[in-house]
Design an enzyme around this catalytic site. Structure first.
Site, short mmCIF file in Angstrom:
data_model
loop_
_atom_site.label_atom_id
_atom_site.label_comp_id
_atom_site.label_asym_id
_atom_site.label_seq_id
_atom_site.Cartn_x
_atom_site.Cartn_y
_atom_site.Cartn_z
N ASP A 14 -17.65 -10.37 30.51
CA ASP A 14 -17.66 -9.03 30.81
C ASP A 14 -18.44 -8.47 29.70
OD1 ASP A 14 -17.08 -6.35 31.19
OD2 ASP A 14 -15.09 -6.49 31.69
N VAL B 229 -27.51 -5.42 43.31
CA VAL B 229 -27.59 -4.44 44.32
C VAL B 229 -29.09 -4.12 44.47
CG1 VAL B 229 -25.44 -3.56 44.57
CG2 VAL B 229 -27.10 -2.36 43.18
N TYR B 230 -30.02 -4.31 43.34
CA TYR B 230 -31.30 -3.95 43.50
C TYR B 230 -32.08 -5.27 44.11
CZ TYR B 230 -31.25 0.27 40.82
OH TYR B 230 -31.27 1.48 40.32
N ASP C 5 -23.66 -0.84 35.61
CA ASP C 5 -23.78 0.47 35.15
C ASP C 5 -22.41 1.38 35.12
OD1 ASP C 5 -24.98 2.85 34.48
OD2 ASP C 5 -26.08 3.42 36.61
N GLY D 175 -21.58 -1.69 39.82
CA GLY D 175 -21.89 -2.84 39.18
C GLY D 175 -22.08 -2.63 37.54
#
Length: 178
Positions: free
Chosen positions: A11, A128-129, A35, A33
């Protein structure tokens, strides 16, 4: 001094490094995510500093491929370097160069701050990008091989993977230690 390149599965918000890289969105206000995790772990002061940056110098948001430095607040890392990676559009929208720029601009900030000798990156844009993982790993691996022939700082560069699949992909590149 040779730069140490390592890959780990962890993490990123719990790492004891001088700086962690936030795969941010252009608003700098947190999101999902990595961010969102960094913003939650750092605490509300990070959001306030990001708001000040937006008000004072980036009213349109942080451009893709660029980077900006903030304090780490409640993180173990003293600093957060925020960068915006490219959204994958099939490879025809300069995504490779924008991804390279995101990593290089973070490393430039680290080099310019003597207090940053260790930096941890997430897999920028591979969530996700939608940037294809194998292509991103190849780009990052080549970039870091080139980087360490020209620079000696930061002395420790880590790629921090949350998933086992990402970890195995970076490990398979052959340039990272564990």
């Amino acid at each position: 001094m040779d730069i140490s390149l390592e890959v780990l599965q962890s993490d990123i918000t719990r790492l004891e490094v001088d700086a962690v890289v936030n795969a941010a969105n252009s608003s700098l206000y947190g999101g999902g995510g990595v961010d969102g995790a960094i913003h939650r772990a750092a605490g509300p002061e990070l959001l306030e500093e990001c708001r000040n940056i937006r008000r004072n110098s980036l009213p349109e948001g942080l451009p893709t491929g660029e980077a900006v430095l903030t304090s780490g607040y409640n993180l173990k890392a003293r600093y957060v370097i925020h960068t915006v990676g490219p959204v994958w559009q099939g490879g025809s929208a300069e995504e490779e160069q924008l991804l390279r720029n995101a990593y290089l601009n973070c490393l430039k900030i680290a080099r310019e701050h003597d207090a940053i000798e260790s930096i941890a990156f997430p897999g920028i844009s591979t969530g996700v990008y939608g940037y294809p993982l194998c292509e991103a790993v190849e780009i990052v691996s080549e970039l870091l091989k080139e980087y360490r022939t020209s620079y000696s700082s930061p002395s420790r560069i880590s790629i921090c993977c949350y998933s086992s699949m990402d970890y195995q992909a970076y490990l398979a590149s052959g340039i990272f230690t564990i």
